[in-house]
Enzyme design. Structure first.
Site, mmCIF file in Angstrom:
data_model
loop_
_atom_site.group_PDB
_atom_site.id
_atom_site.type_symbol
_atom_site.label_atom_id
_atom_site.label_comp_id
_atom_site.label_asym_id
_atom_site.label_seq_id
_atom_site.Cartn_x
_atom_site.Cartn_y
_atom_site.Cartn_z
ATOM 1 N N ASN A 1 0.858 -1.198 -0.157
ATOM 2 C CA ASN A 1 -0.030 0.101 -0.002
ATOM 3 C C ASN A 1 0.917 1.152 -0.041
ATOM 4 O O ASN A 1 1.350 1.619 1.125
ATOM 5 C CB ASN A 1 -0.813 -0.190 1.194
ATOM 6 C CG ASN A 1 -1.670 1.350 1.380
ATOM 7 O OD1 ASN A 1 -1.837 2.175 0.448
ATOM 8 N ND2 ASN A 1 -2.242 1.565 2.646
ATOM 9 N N LYS B 1 -0.036 4.295 -0.290
ATOM 10 C CA LYS B 1 -0.617 5.566 0.410
ATOM 11 C C LYS B 1 -0.418 6.705 -0.713
ATOM 12 O O LYS B 1 -0.404 6.615 -1.719
ATOM 13 C CB LYS B 1 -0.072 5.647 1.761
ATOM 14 C CG LYS B 1 0.066 4.391 2.581
ATOM 15 C CD LYS B 1 0.256 4.743 4.105
ATOM 16 C CE LYS B 1 0.306 3.449 4.803
ATOM 17 N NZ LYS B 1 0.016 3.586 6.098
ATOM 18 N N HIS C 1 -9.705 1.002 5.090
ATOM 19 C CA HIS C 1 -8.220 1.217 5.757
ATOM 20 C C HIS C 1 -8.272 2.297 7.073
ATOM 21 O O HIS C 1 -9.325 3.148 6.907
ATOM 22 C CB HIS C 1 -7.377 1.961 4.741
ATOM 23 C CG HIS C 1 -5.963 1.563 5.147
ATOM 24 N ND1 HIS C 1 -5.606 2.723 6.112
ATOM 25 C CD2 HIS C 1 -4.975 0.944 5.002
ATOM 26 C CE1 HIS C 1 -4.098 2.409 6.325
ATOM 27 N NE2 HIS C 1 -3.761 1.430 5.699
ATOM 28 N N GLU D 1 -6.904 4.628 8.124
ATOM 29 C CA GLU D 1 -6.383 5.995 7.745
ATOM 30 C C GLU D 1 -7.764 6.564 7.217
ATOM 31 O O GLU D 1 -8.001 8.131 7.422
ATOM 32 C CB GLU D 1 -5.438 6.303 6.751
ATOM 33 C CG GLU D 1 -4.101 6.032 7.623
ATOM 34 C CD GLU D 1 -2.979 5.277 6.654
ATOM 35 O OE1 GLU D 1 -2.794 5.469 5.604
ATOM 36 O OE2 GLU D 1 -1.982 4.773 7.498
ATOM 37 N N GLU E 1 -5.686 -5.053 10.655
ATOM 38 C CA GLU E 1 -4.785 -4.162 10.817
ATOM 39 C C GLU E 1 -4.896 -3.419 12.264
ATOM 40 O O GLU E 1 -5.642 -2.351 12.112
ATOM 41 C CB GLU E 1 -4.770 -3.185 9.755
ATOM 42 C CG GLU E 1 -4.495 -3.473 8.437
ATOM 43 C CD GLU E 1 -4.002 -2.699 7.368
ATOM 44 O OE1 GLU E 1 -2.615 -2.803 7.024
ATOM 45 O OE2 GLU E 1 -4.776 -1.785 7.138
ATOM 46 N N GLY F 1 1.946 2.104 10.761
ATOM 47 C CA GLY F 1 3.072 3.162 10.614
ATOM 48 C C GLY F 1 3.637 3.574 12.008
ATOM 49 O O GLY F 1 4.043 4.509 11.988
ATOM 50 N N SER G 1 2.872 -2.172 10.714
ATOM 51 C CA SER G 1 4.621 -2.357 10.670
ATOM 52 C C SER G 1 5.063 -3.809 10.237
ATOM 53 O O SER G 1 6.077 -4.233 11.180
ATOM 54 C CB SER G 1 4.928 -2.130 12.276
ATOM 55 O OG SER G 1 4.446 -0.662 12.530
HETATM 56 C C1 PEP Z 1 -0.787 -0.027 5.956
HETATM 57 O O1 PEP Z 1 -0.607 0.978 4.891
HETATM 58 O O2 PEP Z 1 -2.089 -0.644 5.880
HETATM 59 C C2 PEP Z 1 -0.088 -0.197 6.877
HETATM 60 C C3 PEP Z 1 -0.070 -1.537 7.700
HETATM 61 O O3 PEP Z 1 1.126 0.428 6.981
HETATM 62 P P1 PEP Z 1 2.524 0.278 7.702
HETATM 63 O O4 PEP Z 1 3.001 -1.145 7.126
HETATM 64 O O5 PEP Z 1 3.480 1.178 7.489
HETATM 65 O O6 PEP Z 1 2.260 0.102 9.453
#
Ligand code: PEP
Length: 252
Positions: A8, A10, A97, A99, A170, A176, A216
């Site tokens: 992803n 982003k 997601h 975010e 997630e 992040g 992460s």
């Molecule tokens: C994500 O964008 O869904 C995500 C898990 O980001 P990161 O791996 O940076 O935590």
């Protein structure tokens, strides 16, 4: 079912840079992509063209979108329709997601509309779910997942093909932040998701829908995460931005 290894990107990368990263990823994995892995690259909308061109014809690679508005077309300034994403070469799209839920105010009902509409339009949908840290501390993980899954899957037909649907667990506090859920936390949450899928779609489809872990993920933890029961892939943000680190995760 192959493990789905999703990148992803982003709101990162201009079109040219995205194409270069996708081409580098393809070059690194050419001939080395394990038979049980599928790679999904999810760039910003403006980079779908260059990313798609770089991956065109590469076996085991797919293109995805981060978002869309659940309508065929219309007066929705600033939005994009599933048909436009299909036209740009997307096979997959994300919905829910964290975010979008927590920064952009998307609620459970809208996430459910997107999953149902995207599937009907022909996209494979990845429904993202996960609890906030205060919800985990209050012992509400199961309740939060149950609510997000019920709403997110509300418009999914009972006879959905399992290769058209995936769920990404997630935990919001792990996205992040550098924090990763521990193996027991991941196993418990994925079991909750699996049980919900089996209850909702029956034992065959419920067992075959892929459940990804996100939060992460990096080279140092990908192998362990992929070995946990009911972890059928990963959704990677930060560590997917460079071809070197993401290709190493893909083959972990
Ligand atoms: C994500 O964008 O869904 C995500 C898990 O980001 P990161 O791996 O940076 O935590």
């Amino acid at each position: 079912m192959k493990k789905l290894m999703a990148a992803n990107w982003k709101m990162y990368k201009l079109a040219g840079e995205a194409g270069e990263t996708a081409a580098a990823l393809r070059a690194r994995l050419d001939g080395k992509l394990p038979a049980d892995r599928e790679v999904l690259v999810i760039p910003p909308f403006t980079a779908l063209g260059t990313t798609g061109q770089a991956l065109a014809g590469a076996a085991g690679f797919a293109l995805g979108a981060q978002n869309f508005y659940p309508s065929k077309q219309g007066a929705f300034t600033g939005e994009i329709a599933p048909d436009m994403l299909l036209d740009a070469g997307c096979a997959y799209a994300l919905a829910g997601h964290s975010e979008r839920r927590h920064i952009l105010g998307e609620d459970d009902a809208m996430v459910g509309r997107k999953v149902g509409f995207g599937l009907a339009a022909g996209l494979a949908m990845i429904l993202c779910v996960g609890e906030k840290i205060e919800e985990r501390q209050a012992g509400q993980v199961e309740a939060v997942l149950a609510r997000q899954l019920a709403a997110g899957l509300a418009e999914v037909p009972a006879d959905v093909s399992p290769d058209k649907l995936a769920v990404a667990y997630e935990p919001v506090w792990a996205i992040g932040t550098g924090l990763t859920a521990g193996p027991a936390e991941v196993a418990d949450a994925h079991k909750v998701v699996r049980e919900h899928l089996i209850e909702r779609f029956g034992p065959q489809t419920g067992a075959a829908v892929r459940i990804l872990y996100g939060g992460s993920v990096k080279l140092g933890n990908a192998g362990e995460l992929l070995g946990i029961d009911n972890v059928d892939g990963v959704l990677v943000g930060g560590a997917s931005l460079e071809a070197e680190s993401f290709s190493a995760i893909v083959t972990a």
